[in-house]
Design a protein around this motif. Structure first.
Motif, mmCIF file in Angstrom:
data_model
loop_
_atom_site.group_PDB
_atom_site.id
_atom_site.type_symbol
_atom_site.label_atom_id
_atom_site.label_comp_id
_atom_site.label_asym_id
_atom_site.label_seq_id
_atom_site.Cartn_x
_atom_site.Cartn_y
_atom_site.Cartn_z
ATOM 1 N N GLN A 151 0.635 4.372 -28.540
ATOM 2 C CA GLN A 151 1.339 3.367 -27.754
ATOM 3 C C GLN A 151 1.137 1.997 -28.408
ATOM 4 N N VAL A 152 2.184 1.183 -28.412
ATOM 5 C CA VAL A 152 2.099 -0.145 -29.012
ATOM 6 C C VAL A 152 1.328 -1.065 -28.065
ATOM 7 N N VAL A 153 0.322 -1.746 -28.587
ATOM 8 C CA VAL A 153 -0.439 -2.733 -27.824
ATOM 9 C C VAL A 153 -0.555 -3.985 -28.683
ATOM 10 N N LYS A 154 -0.537 -5.135 -28.029
ATOM 11 C CA LYS A 154 -0.715 -6.375 -28.776
ATOM 12 C C LYS A 154 -1.911 -7.123 -28.234
ATOM 13 N N LYS A 155 -2.431 -7.972 -29.084
ATOM 14 C CA LYS A 155 -3.534 -8.827 -28.683
ATOM 15 C C LYS A 155 -3.095 -9.593 -27.436
ATOM 16 N N PRO A 156 -3.886 -9.584 -26.385
ATOM 17 C CA PRO A 156 -3.443 -10.189 -25.113
ATOM 18 C C PRO A 156 -3.579 -11.712 -25.095
ATOM 19 N N VAL B 103 7.844 -18.230 -28.639
ATOM 20 C CA VAL B 103 7.428 -18.304 -27.243
ATOM 21 C C VAL B 103 8.400 -19.238 -26.534
ATOM 22 N N ARG B 104 9.159 -18.667 -25.598
ATOM 23 C CA ARG B 104 10.067 -19.467 -24.766
ATOM 24 C C ARG B 104 9.452 -19.543 -23.381
ATOM 25 N N PHE B 105 9.497 -20.735 -22.766
ATOM 26 C CA PHE B 105 8.851 -20.868 -21.469
ATOM 27 C C PHE B 105 9.480 -21.989 -20.664
ATOM 28 N N LEU B 106 9.292 -21.909 -19.358
ATOM 29 C CA LEU B 106 9.716 -22.944 -18.426
ATOM 30 C C LEU B 106 8.469 -23.457 -17.731
ATOM 31 N N PRO B 107 8.016 -24.683 -18.065
ATOM 32 C CA PRO B 107 6.837 -25.217 -17.375
ATOM 33 C C PRO B 107 7.088 -25.297 -15.870
ATOM 34 N N ASP B 108 6.041 -25.099 -15.092
ATOM 35 C CA ASP B 108 6.164 -25.211 -13.641
ATOM 36 C C ASP B 108 6.719 -26.575 -13.259
ATOM 37 N N GLU B 109 7.384 -26.637 -12.134
ATOM 38 C CA GLU B 109 8.040 -27.857 -11.661
ATOM 39 C C GLU B 109 7.140 -29.094 -11.675
ATOM 40 N N PRO B 110 5.900 -29.024 -11.175
ATOM 41 C CA PRO B 110 5.068 -30.236 -11.196
ATOM 42 C C PRO B 110 4.850 -30.789 -12.608
ATOM 43 N N HIS C 108 7.403 -13.904 -24.717
ATOM 44 C CA HIS C 108 6.744 -13.858 -26.025
ATOM 45 C C HIS C 108 7.482 -12.825 -26.870
ATOM 46 N N THR C 109 8.067 -13.269 -27.986
ATOM 47 C CA THR C 109 8.754 -12.370 -28.913
ATOM 48 C C THR C 109 7.968 -12.354 -30.208
ATOM 49 N N ASN C 110 7.685 -11.168 -30.672
ATOM 50 C CA ASN C 110 6.780 -10.954 -31.786
ATOM 51 C C ASN C 110 7.470 -10.099 -32.840
ATOM 52 N N ARG C 111 7.577 -10.618 -34.050
ATOM 53 C CA ARG C 111 8.185 -9.851 -35.145
ATOM 54 C C ARG C 111 7.152 -9.655 -36.245
ATOM 55 N N ARG C 112 6.880 -8.383 -36.542
ATOM 56 C CA ARG C 112 5.933 -8.037 -37.603
ATOM 57 C C ARG C 112 6.617 -7.077 -38.566
ATOM 58 N N ARG C 113 5.953 -6.817 -39.663
ATOM 59 C CA ARG C 113 6.533 -5.896 -40.648
ATOM 60 C C ARG C 113 6.627 -4.473 -40.122
ATOM 61 N N ASN C 114 5.777 -4.142 -39.147
ATOM 62 C CA ASN C 114 5.788 -2.771 -38.608
ATOM 63 C C ASN C 114 6.548 -2.663 -37.292
ATOM 64 N N GLY C 115 7.362 -3.674 -36.931
ATOM 65 C CA GLY C 115 8.170 -3.606 -35.724
ATOM 66 C C GLY C 115 8.249 -4.938 -35.006
ATOM 67 N N SER C 116 9.123 -4.978 -34.004
ATOM 68 C CA SER C 116 9.333 -6.202 -33.231
ATOM 69 C C SER C 116 9.358 -5.860 -31.751
ATOM 70 N N THR D 250 2.068 -11.871 -33.879
ATOM 71 C CA THR D 250 0.862 -11.576 -33.123
ATOM 72 C C THR D 250 0.375 -10.167 -33.447
ATOM 73 N N ASP D 251 -0.921 -10.001 -33.580
ATOM 74 C CA ASP D 251 -1.505 -8.706 -33.909
ATOM 75 C C ASP D 251 -1.016 -7.643 -32.937
ATOM 76 N N THR D 252 -0.339 -6.624 -33.458
ATOM 77 C CA THR D 252 0.221 -5.534 -32.663
ATOM 78 C C THR D 252 -0.098 -4.230 -33.377
ATOM 79 N N ARG D 253 -0.656 -3.286 -32.630
ATOM 80 C CA ARG D 253 -1.098 -2.025 -33.237
ATOM 81 C C ARG D 253 -0.764 -0.839 -32.347
#
Length: 137
Positions: free
Chosen positions: A19-24, A98-105, A63-71, A10-13
């Motif tokens: 400060q590191v910011v990523k595309k939201p 992306v690891r996630f737990l869908p809501d119970e419903p 959300h885990t993001n690995r890029r050439r300029n950091g992770s 994911t785009d991270t700059r």
């Protein structure tokens, strides 16, 4: 559940304060796709909406993001970030997990089998899919 790719991540700059910011992508509507009648459909015919929908419909998402300029990694609860963007050890790879737990419903709304999920995943033949169903019978 988890979804992973080996893309560029994911785009991270660095912002103007270094400060590191990523595309939201996880916490904001993808304005390219939201509320557009001409949104390209997914193979299952549902409209494409963006990853924020997964975050909003999940009890938690990491959300885990690995890029050439950091992770980095960041956690969301019901679509709201609950941690800052936290640096993690670089392992030499790039991509997004992306690891996630869908809501119970959502977890209990359908009695999907591994075969059902495999059939749905077949709509994307370029993607390999491993289903590890740990539900008890």
């Amino acid at each position: 559940m988890a979804i992973a790719d080996d893309g560029r991540g994911t785009d991270t700059r660095l912002d103007e304060h270094d400060q590191v910011v990523k595309k939201p992508v996880m916490a904001t509507k993808d304005l390219r796709l939201f509320d557009h009648t001409d949104t390209p459909p997914l193979p299952d015919t549902h409209p494409r909406r963006g990853m924020y929908v997964v975050a909003a419909l999940s009890t938690w998402l990491v959300h885990t993001n690995r890029r050439r300029n950091g992770s980095w990694t960041q956690r969301y609860d019901h679509g709201v970030p609950t941690t800052d963007l936290e640096p993690i050890t670089d392992d030499g790879t790039t991509g997004t997990v992306v690891r996630f737990l869908p809501d119970e419903p959502l977890r209990t709304a359908h009695d999907l089998t591994a075969d059902d999920l495999a059939r749905l995943a077949a709509a994307w033949p370029q993607i390999s899919c491993t289903i590890d169903d740990r539900r008890t019978a």
